[in-house]
Design a protein around this motif. Structure first.
Motif, PDB file in Angstrom:
ATOM      1  N   ASN A  44     -22.772 -37.619  29.287  1.00 35.04           N
ATOM      2  CA  ASN A  44     -22.088 -36.939  30.383  1.00 35.04           C
ATOM      3  C   ASN A  44     -23.138 -36.241  31.227  1.00 35.04           C
ATOM      4  OD1 ASN A  44     -20.315 -35.647  32.106  1.00 35.04           O
ATOM      5  ND2 ASN A  44     -19.986 -33.949  30.695  1.00 35.04           N
ATOM      6  N   ILE A  45     -23.302 -36.686  32.465  1.00 37.60           N
ATOM      7  CA  ILE A  45     -24.295 -36.072  33.352  1.00 37.60           C
ATOM      8  C   ILE A  45     -23.645 -35.334  34.522  1.00 37.60           C
ATOM      9  CG2 ILE A  45     -26.156 -37.661  32.747  1.00 37.60           C
ATOM     10  CD1 ILE A  45     -25.502 -39.197  35.335  1.00 37.60           C
ATOM     11  N   PRO A  47     -21.766 -32.032  35.645  1.00 43.90           N
ATOM     12  CA  PRO A  47     -21.453 -30.676  35.179  1.00 43.90           C
ATOM     13  C   PRO A  47     -19.960 -30.358  35.260  1.00 43.90           C
ATOM     14  CG  PRO A  47     -23.304 -30.651  36.692  1.00 43.90           C
ATOM     15  CD  PRO A  47     -22.731 -32.032  36.733  1.00 43.90           C
ATOM     16  N   CYS A  64     -18.158 -25.332  25.071  1.00 44.94           N
ATOM     17  CA  CYS A  64     -19.201 -24.834  25.972  1.00 44.94           C
ATOM     18  C   CYS A  64     -19.510 -23.363  25.686  1.00 44.94           C
ATOM     19  CB  CYS A  64     -18.787 -25.024  27.425  1.00 44.94           C
ATOM     20  SG  CYS A  64     -18.775 -26.742  27.969  1.00 44.94           S
ATOM     21  N   LEU A 100     -32.643 -29.029  26.606  1.00 48.95           N
ATOM     22  CA  LEU A 100     -32.872 -30.420  26.998  1.00 48.95           C
ATOM     23  C   LEU A 100     -33.511 -31.209  25.856  1.00 48.95           C
ATOM     24  CD1 LEU A 100     -32.772 -32.559  29.254  1.00 48.95           C
ATOM     25  CD2 LEU A 100     -35.058 -31.790  29.927  1.00 48.95           C
ATOM     26  N   GLU A 103     -30.789 -32.175  23.439  1.00 52.17           N
ATOM     27  CA  GLU A 103     -29.935 -33.236  23.977  1.00 52.17           C
ATOM     28  C   GLU A 103     -30.654 -34.593  24.002  1.00 52.17           C
ATOM     29  OE1 GLU A 103     -26.630 -32.948  24.720  1.00 52.17           O
ATOM     30  OE2 GLU A 103     -26.875 -30.961  23.861  1.00 52.17           O
ATOM     31  N   PHE A 119     -24.978 -36.869  24.627  1.00 50.54           N
ATOM     32  CA  PHE A 119     -25.806 -36.134  25.582  1.00 50.54           C
ATOM     33  C   PHE A 119     -24.854 -35.554  26.612  1.00 50.54           C
ATOM     34  CE2 PHE A 119     -28.039 -35.641  29.530  1.00 50.54           C
ATOM     35  CZ  PHE A 119     -29.286 -35.171  29.167  1.00 50.54           C
ATOM     36  N   ASP A 120     -24.834 -34.229  26.723  1.00 49.41           N
ATOM     37  CA  ASP A 120     -23.889 -33.585  27.631  1.00 49.41           C
ATOM     38  C   ASP A 120     -24.613 -32.533  28.460  1.00 49.41           C
ATOM     39  OD1 ASP A 120     -21.683 -32.545  28.910  1.00 49.41           O
ATOM     40  OD2 ASP A 120     -20.517 -32.270  27.078  1.00 49.41           O
ATOM     41  N   VAL A 121     -24.547 -32.693  29.772  1.00 45.69           N
ATOM     42  CA  VAL A 121     -25.196 -31.747  30.665  1.00 45.69           C
ATOM     43  C   VAL A 121     -24.550 -30.364  30.566  1.00 45.69           C
ATOM     44  CG1 VAL A 121     -23.815 -32.232  32.724  1.00 45.69           C
ATOM     45  CG2 VAL A 121     -26.193 -31.536  32.973  1.00 45.69           C
ATOM     46  N   ASN A 122     -23.281 -30.311  30.167  1.00 44.20           N
ATOM     47  CA  ASN A 122     -22.624 -29.018  29.975  1.00 44.20           C
ATOM     48  C   ASN A 122     -23.281 -28.220  28.853  1.00 44.20           C
ATOM     49  OD1 ASN A 122     -20.657 -29.435  31.989  1.00 44.20           O
ATOM     50  ND2 ASN A 122     -19.488 -30.697  30.567  1.00 44.20           N
ATOM     51  N   ILE A 124     -26.448 -28.289  28.067  1.00 40.84           N
ATOM     52  CA  ILE A 124     -27.687 -27.742  28.641  1.00 40.84           C
ATOM     53  C   ILE A 124     -27.359 -26.543  29.522  1.00 40.84           C
ATOM     54  CG2 ILE A 124     -29.643 -28.225  30.155  1.00 40.84           C
ATOM     55  CD1 ILE A 124     -29.430 -31.170  29.227  1.00 40.84           C
ATOM     56  N   LEU A 125     -26.356 -26.688  30.362  1.00 42.96           N
ATOM     57  CA  LEU A 125     -25.961 -25.626  31.285  1.00 42.96           C
ATOM     58  C   LEU A 125     -25.539 -24.362  30.544  1.00 42.96           C
ATOM     59  CD1 LEU A 125     -25.264 -24.786  34.243  1.00 42.96           C
ATOM     60  CD2 LEU A 125     -22.992 -25.714  33.806  1.00 42.96           C
TER      61      LEU A 125
END
Length: 160
Positions: A44-45, A47, A64, A100, A103, A119-122, A124-125
């Motif tokens: 998931n890239i 946000p 999250c 990062l 992930e 892999f989830d950008v959320n 990282i955020l």
């Protein structure tokens, strides 16, 4: 006495890092090679969306929040182990890089068939937000304690 306190913070920081990796990396093993087409289901890239492309559900959002909480100790322990204040932009970079790294390890592990993680950008955020918020809050508290003379300037600078 100060050396013992420093050693204590180093040990706690190392234990924290080990716990983060134990929580985020190993629990699911698939032992099957995954094709690139299938791998996209684990990535998931975008946000604030889930893997299916929709907005975060309450379950996704609670995950999250847990990711943010997982990085709360980093906001306190890293400055205590370094024994100096870090600029906030560097700390954001450290939180982002650490998250990062986790992930990417999950993505590589999934692709190789050793793990079944996403892999989830959320992640990282929210990891970055959790660690940075805690660092900012702890810095603010130590600045207030120093301002009102509850701790000396040297103590505040050595802690945060």
């Amino acid at each position: 006495m100060e050396k013992r306190i420093n050693l204590f913070f180093y040990i706690v920081f190392i234990c924290y890092l080990l716990c983060v990796f134990l929580i985020t990396i190993p629990p699911f093993f698939s032992f099957q090679s995954i094709e690139v087409q299938e791998l996209l289901h684990f990535v998931n890239i975008i946000p604030l969306s889930n893997n299916q492309g929709g907005f975060l559900s309450s379950q996704d959002f609670s995950q999250c929040i847990m990711n943010a909480i997982m990085f709360v100790p980093l906001g306190v322990l890293l400055p205590l182990t370094l024994k100096r204040r870090i600029r906030i932009r560097y700390f954001i970079f450290i939180c982002f890089g650490f998250s990062l790294t986790i992930e990417v390890i999950q993505l590589i592990g999934t692709y190789s068939g050793l793990l079944l993680r996403s892999f989830d950008v959320n992640d990282i955020l929210f990891n970055t937000i959790g660690g940075t918020f805690t660092y900012g809050f702890a810095s603010f508290i130590f600045d207030c304690l120093q301002k009102y003379h509850y701790i000396e300037k040297e103590q505040a600078q050595s802690l945060f």
